[in-house]
Every structure is written in C-alpha cells, then in structure tokens.
Design an enzyme around this catalytic site. Structure first.
Site, PDB file in Angstrom:
ATOM      1  N   GLN A  28       0.043   7.144   0.276  1.00  7.61           N
ATOM      2  CA  GLN A  28       0.382   7.897   1.479  1.00  7.61           C
ATOM      3  C   GLN A  28       1.802   8.453   1.412  1.00  7.61           C
ATOM      4  O   GLN A  28       2.754   7.706   1.161  1.00  7.61           O
ATOM      5  CB  GLN A  28       0.250   7.028   2.724  1.00  7.61           C
ATOM      6  CG  GLN A  28       0.375   7.901   3.958  1.00  7.61           C
ATOM      7  CD  GLN A  28       0.408   7.116   5.243  1.00  7.61           C
ATOM      8  OE1 GLN A  28       1.311   6.332   5.475  1.00  7.61           O
ATOM      9  NE2 GLN A  28      -0.578   7.338   6.090  1.00  7.61           N
ATOM     10  N   CYS A  61       2.918   8.569  11.944  1.00  7.17           N
ATOM     11  CA  CYS A  61       3.962   7.568  12.148  1.00  7.17           C
ATOM     12  C   CYS A  61       4.815   7.920  13.368  1.00  7.17           C
ATOM     13  O   CYS A  61       5.366   9.025  13.457  1.00  7.17           O
ATOM     14  CB  CYS A  61       4.849   7.444  10.909  1.00  7.17           C
ATOM     15  SG  CYS A  61       6.108   6.180  11.142  1.00  7.17           S
ATOM     16  N   GLY A 101      -6.199  -2.192  10.488  1.00  9.29           N
ATOM     17  CA  GLY A 101      -4.823  -2.549  10.161  1.00  9.29           C
ATOM     18  C   GLY A 101      -4.477  -3.963  10.594  1.00  9.29           C
ATOM     19  O   GLY A 101      -4.722  -4.937   9.877  1.00  9.29           O
ATOM     20  N   ARG A 102      -3.950  -4.093  11.835  1.00 10.72           N
ATOM     21  CA  ARG A 102      -3.403  -5.371  12.281  1.00 10.72           C
ATOM     22  C   ARG A 102      -4.417  -6.502  12.302  1.00 10.72           C
ATOM     23  O   ARG A 102      -4.037  -7.671  12.207  1.00 10.72           O
ATOM     24  CB  ARG A 102      -2.752  -5.189  13.664  1.00 10.72           C
ATOM     25  CG  ARG A 102      -1.486  -4.329  13.603  1.00 10.72           C
ATOM     26  CD  ARG A 102      -1.069  -3.872  14.982  1.00 10.72           C
ATOM     27  NE  ARG A 102      -2.080  -2.988  15.555  1.00 10.72           N
ATOM     28  CZ  ARG A 102      -2.097  -2.561  16.805  1.00 10.72           C
ATOM     29  NH1 ARG A 102      -1.142  -2.953  17.624  1.00 10.72           N
ATOM     30  NH2 ARG A 102      -3.047  -1.756  17.242  1.00 10.72           N
ATOM     31  N   GLY A 123      -7.713   2.063  15.000  1.00  8.83           N
ATOM     32  CA  GLY A 123      -7.020   1.555  16.176  1.00  8.83           C
ATOM     33  C   GLY A 123      -7.834   0.503  16.895  1.00  8.83           C
ATOM     34  O   GLY A 123      -8.941   0.774  17.379  1.00  8.83           O
ATOM     35  N   ASP A 124      -7.304  -0.746  16.891  1.00  6.19           N
ATOM     36  CA  ASP A 124      -7.882  -1.853  17.678  1.00  6.19           C
ATOM     37  C   ASP A 124      -9.245  -2.320  17.172  1.00  6.19           C
ATOM     38  O   ASP A 124     -10.008  -2.909  17.940  1.00  6.19           O
ATOM     39  CB  ASP A 124      -7.998  -1.474  19.164  1.00  6.19           C
ATOM     40  CG  ASP A 124      -6.668  -1.033  19.760  1.00  6.19           C
ATOM     41  OD1 ASP A 124      -5.623  -1.336  19.160  1.00  6.19           O
ATOM     42  OD2 ASP A 124      -6.675  -0.382  20.815  1.00  6.19           O
ATOM     43  N   MET A 138       0.198  -0.061   6.131  1.00  7.18           N
ATOM     44  CA  MET A 138       1.154  -0.657   7.078  1.00  7.18           C
ATOM     45  C   MET A 138       2.427  -1.012   6.317  1.00  7.18           C
ATOM     46  O   MET A 138       2.431  -1.939   5.487  1.00  7.18           O
ATOM     47  CB  MET A 138       0.555  -1.905   7.739  1.00  7.18           C
ATOM     48  CG  MET A 138      -0.597  -1.596   8.678  1.00  7.18           C
ATOM     49  SD  MET A 138      -1.150  -3.040   9.613  1.00  7.18           S
ATOM     50  CE  MET A 138      -2.040  -3.966   8.372  1.00  7.18           C
ATOM     51  N   SER A 139       3.489  -0.269   6.623  1.00 10.40           N
ATOM     52  CA  SER A 139       4.762  -0.504   5.941  1.00 10.40           C
ATOM     53  C   SER A 139       5.201  -1.938   6.159  1.00 10.40           C
ATOM     54  O   SER A 139       5.147  -2.440   7.283  1.00 10.40           O
ATOM     55  CB  SER A 139       5.846   0.424   6.504  1.00 10.40           C
ATOM     56  OG  SER A 139       5.495   1.746   6.238  1.00 10.40           O
ATOM     57  N   LYS A 167      -3.861  11.538   7.815  1.00 11.34           N
ATOM     58  CA  LYS A 167      -3.941  10.522   8.868  1.00 11.34           C
ATOM     59  C   LYS A 167      -3.083  10.992  10.032  1.00 11.34           C
ATOM     60  O   LYS A 167      -1.941  11.401   9.835  1.00 11.34           O
ATOM     61  CB  LYS A 167      -3.447   9.177   8.344  1.00 11.34           C
ATOM     62  CG  LYS A 167      -3.528   8.047   9.374  1.00 11.34           C
ATOM     63  CD  LYS A 167      -3.428   6.693   8.694  1.00 11.34           C
ATOM     64  CE  LYS A 167      -3.499   5.546   9.678  1.00 11.34           C
ATOM     65  NZ  LYS A 167      -2.230   5.268  10.349  1.00 11.34           N
TER      66      LYS A 167
HETATM   67  C1  LIG Z   1       3.667  -2.873  10.785  1.00 10.86           C
HETATM   68  C2  LIG Z   1       2.931  -1.570  10.759  1.00 10.86           C
HETATM   69  C3  LIG Z   1       3.253  -0.630   9.787  1.00 10.86           C
HETATM   70  C4  LIG Z   1       2.559   0.585   9.738  1.00 10.86           C
HETATM   71  N1  LIG Z   1       2.851   1.473   8.739  1.00 10.86           N
HETATM   72  C5  LIG Z   1       2.106   2.610   8.635  1.00 10.86           C
HETATM   73  C6  LIG Z   1       2.299   3.494   7.528  1.00 10.86           C
HETATM   74  O1  LIG Z   1       3.104   3.250   6.620  1.00 10.86           O
HETATM   75  N2  LIG Z   1       1.534   4.613   7.506  1.00 10.86           N
HETATM   76  C7  LIG Z   1       0.604   4.913   8.491  1.00 10.86           C
HETATM   77  O2  LIG Z   1      -0.069   5.946   8.427  1.00 10.86           O
HETATM   78  N3  LIG Z   1       0.412   4.092   9.516  1.00 10.86           N
HETATM   79  C8  LIG Z   1       1.113   2.949   9.598  1.00 10.86           C
HETATM   80  N4  LIG Z   1       0.851   2.077  10.605  1.00 10.86           N
HETATM   81  C9  LIG Z   1      -0.251   2.380  11.552  1.00 10.86           C
HETATM   82  C10 LIG Z   1      -1.561   1.741  11.055  1.00 10.86           C
HETATM   83  O3  LIG Z   1      -1.974   2.321   9.842  1.00 10.86           O
HETATM   84  C11 LIG Z   1      -2.679   1.930  12.099  1.00 10.86           C
HETATM   85  O4  LIG Z   1      -2.860   3.297  12.315  1.00 10.86           O
HETATM   86  C12 LIG Z   1      -2.354   1.263  13.428  1.00 10.86           C
HETATM   87  O5  LIG Z   1      -1.805  -0.034  13.240  1.00 10.86           O
HETATM   88  C13 LIG Z   1      -3.607   1.148  14.312  1.00 10.86           C
HETATM   89  O6  LIG Z   1      -4.615   0.415  13.657  1.00 10.86           O
HETATM   90  P1  LIG Z   1      -4.884  -1.147  13.969  1.00 10.86           P
HETATM   91  O7  LIG Z   1      -5.068  -1.285  15.451  1.00 10.86           O
HETATM   92  O8  LIG Z   1      -6.129  -1.466  13.190  1.00 10.86           O
HETATM   93  O9  LIG Z   1      -3.682  -1.902  13.506  1.00 10.86           O
HETATM   94  C14 LIG Z   1       1.540   0.877  10.695  1.00 10.86           C
HETATM   95  C15 LIG Z   1       1.240  -0.074  11.669  1.00 10.86           C
HETATM   96  C16 LIG Z   1       1.906  -1.295  11.712  1.00 10.86           C
HETATM   97  C17 LIG Z   1       1.528  -2.297  12.763  1.00 10.86           C
END
Ligand SMILES: Cc1cc2nc3c(=O)[nH]c(=O)nc-3n(C[C@H](O)[C@H](O)[C@H](O)COP(=O)(O)O)c2cc1C
Length: 329
Positions: free
Chosen positions: A73, A103, A227-228, A204-205, A19-20, A142
């Site tokens: 990545q 992305c 992630g989140r 996701g989620d 997550m950037s 991914k």
């Molecule tokens: C703030 C933010 C930054 C993210 N940056 C990236 C990234 O750099 N590379 C990537 O593949 N996905 C990125 N994602 C997507 C997450 O890796 C993930 O696929 C997405 O948040 C869904 O998963 P989650 O519901 O567990 O958060 C980002 C998501 C968020 C919220």
C-alpha cells in the site's frame, strides 16, 4: 468465491487490512499460516520509500518467505512519486499496488495524502492514472465513504478509479471526519457497488459471522477486509474464510496452539527487528493475545518491565501453563 484481478487470484475474499504498526511482516506471516486471501502491507509513504529504500523494504518486505500474494500500500500526493514507488515495488515482487485514500491521520492529510485526496477528485484522478500507468501489476484503491457526511463521494471516486484502470476498490464505511467513531455504514457502500463494476471489498467493524453476513448483504460487496478484529487473533481470518465457505464459525484454537502461535510470532519479531525493538513491539500483541484471560493485567504489567527476551518467554509459559492444564482437564 474467488476474485480475479489481472493475473492475481484472491482465492478466498477475506483480506487482512493494512494497519500501520500492527500488520508488519511478522504479523502478516503469523496470519498467513492460518490462511488469508490477501495480505496488504502497512501504508508506505511513496516519497519516503524513494528516499530510503532499504528501511522501507524491511517494512513491506513481502516477496520473500512465501508472503504471497502481497499487496503493497502506497500513500502520497505527488503523481510522479507514486509512480516511481509503485514501479520500485513491482520490481521487488509485489503482486498488487494499493493506493491509500482512506488514512485520516492529520500528518497524512496535511500532506494532502490519504483521505485528503477525497476532497480533490481531480488530484486523486491524476495520482491514480500515474500509478496505473507506471506498472503492469494490478492497482487497487482503498478509501473511506468521503471526507465528511456532507461529502460522501466514494461512489464518484470509484467510478473515476474504474475509468483510470483501478481493478478493485475497498471501502471503509466511515467518513474521514469520523476517524473511528460511530459505525461502518455498510449500506452506503452499496452506492459504490451501484456506481461501478469493480470488485468491491467492504471494510469496517467486521469481526464475526454475523458482521460478515450483514456487511456483505448490505453493501453487496464481493469480499470483506478485517482489521482490528485480528488483534490478538491472527486465526480470525481463517475462521472468517471457513465461515464464508460453510456457514459455520470454527472454535478458537486451543490455548496450547495459541501459545505456540504467540511464541512463533515473538521469535519472528526478534529475528525481524532485533531484540530491543521486538520486545517493545511485542508488548501490545501480548496485551491483545491475553485480553480476557484470568490475571492478564498482572501478566502484562510484569512483561512490560522485562528487557530480556528469554525472561519474557518464561513469563509467557508460566502464564499459559495452568490455563492449558485447566483447559485439558
Ligand atoms: C492501528 C491502525 C493502523 C491503520 N493503518 C492503516 C494503513 O496503514 N493503511 C490503511 O489503508 N488503513 C489503515 N488503517 C485502517 C484499517 O485498514 C481499516 O480500514 C479500519 O481499521 C477499519 O477496519 P476494522 O474495523 O476491521 O479495523 C489502520 C487502522 C488502525 C486501527
């Protein structure tokens, strides 16, 4: 339960999502201390990496300090840049290269990187081939389910990727056009499972035991990426690992342990970025850490104005002290 990709063993198939702006080195270290199957760097633009190695190393720097196994990545739209950046990272000690085809951000897709590649599978194939050929370490991919609902071609892309030497696929169950709206379609991810023989990670989620169970059951995946759900909870990955081993979800760490974790994370941010940047970057983490605790809004308003790192620390201690006392009583 472990997943082997080439020489790399992912002992516990619970992966911290890239997550950037969030999963930088201090956050990854923080998560790692609780245990994580695999840590993935924030997305790094391959072209920028080649132009400006030093700044980029700071972003991904993973080989050092036991941040291992470390997946870096890369995003990009030119095969030769992806190959060169992959090689540079391999030389720096990355264990895995992950290609970003998920992305949704406009500035990324307008450069035909990220999920834009899902609109042009020939181009995507070329990037994958070049990256895989450039390195000896495993390359993973991914992606999202597709660009939009009418073009959910993740199963097709996974099949192509397998043919080109990709060793693991992660799918976030939304289309690019959904951004983060709606919910992750774990059932659709099962179409990817059916169409290739690669280890598959569902994303996701996923935030707790129930979502782990459901996502794995519906997708047939071999592991989860979170992630989140880790916002303000770097211990969540270790809870998820424990749950997958035992079926029991451990309690959150005590507030005393949480405070110690926050202070360590903050110190590490200061060391990594320097005071001025760290203070700003820490604010969002403090917001997440304290969310739901009594008077956390006032606390956040207060620290958002502070510029002295010691003052911030004192405010943290003052905020947590009565809560820790209450918890112990
Ligand atoms: C703030 C933010 C930054 C993210 N940056 C990236 C990234 O750099 N590379 C990537 O593949 N996905 C990125 N994602 C997507 C997450 O890796 C993930 O696929 C997405 O948040 C869904 O998963 P989650 O519901 O567990 O958060 C980002 C998501 C968020 C919220």
């Amino acid at each position: 339960m472990s997943i082997h990709i080439g020489p790399v063993e992912i002992k516990d198939p619970v992966i911290l999502a890239p997550m950037s702006g969030v999963t930088d080195l201090p956050f990854r270290r923080c998560v790692k201390q609780f245990g994580a199957g695999l840590l993935v760097s924030e997305m790094i633009a391959s072209e920028a990496m080649i132009r400006s190695c030093r700044r980029m190393w700071k972003k991904m720097s993973g080989r050092f300090d036991g941040d291992w196994p470390m997946s870096v990545q890369l995003a990009g739209c030119k095969a030769e840049s992806m190959a060169e950046a992959a090689k540079l990272n391999e030389d720096q000690g990355a264990a895995i290269i992950d290609i970003n085809m998920g992305c949704p951000a406009k500035k990324v897709v307008n450069g035909y990187s990220g999920s834009a590649l899902m609109r042009d599978l020939e181009h995507a194939k070329g990037l994958i081939t070049a990256t895989v050929k450039a390195v000896k370490i495993p390359v993973t991919l991914k992606m999202r389910t597709g660009w939009d609902y009418d073009c959910r071609n993740a199963p097709e892309l996974a099949k192509i990727a397998e043919g080109e030497g990709i060793q693991l696929v992660t799918v976030h169950g939304r289309t690019r056009n959904q951004f983060y709206k709606g919910s992750s379609d774990w059932a659709f991810i099962n179409e990817v499972k059916k169409n290739c023989n690669l280890p598959l990670i569902v994303n996701g989620d996923i935030v707790d035991g129930e979502t782990i169970d459901q996502s794995l059951k519906m997708s047939g995946a071999d592991g989860v990426m979170i992630g989140r759900g880790t916002y303000g909870k770097p211990w969540l990955i270790s809870q998820a690992i424990h749950y997958m081993k035992t079926g029991e979800w451990p309690a959150d760490p005590t507030l005393e342990v949480q405070l110690a974790t926050i202070i360590d994370h903050y110190d590490d941010m200061i060391e990594h970025y320097g005071v001025e940047t760290a203070i700003k970057m820490a604010r969002k983490h403090f917001g997440w850490y304290t969310k739901g605790l009594p008077s956390s809004a006032e606390f956040r308003n207060g620290i958002n104005r502070m510029t002295n790192p010691d003052e911030v620390k004192t405010a943290l201690y003052d905020f947590y002290a009565p809560l820790i006392e209450q918890e112990a009583a």
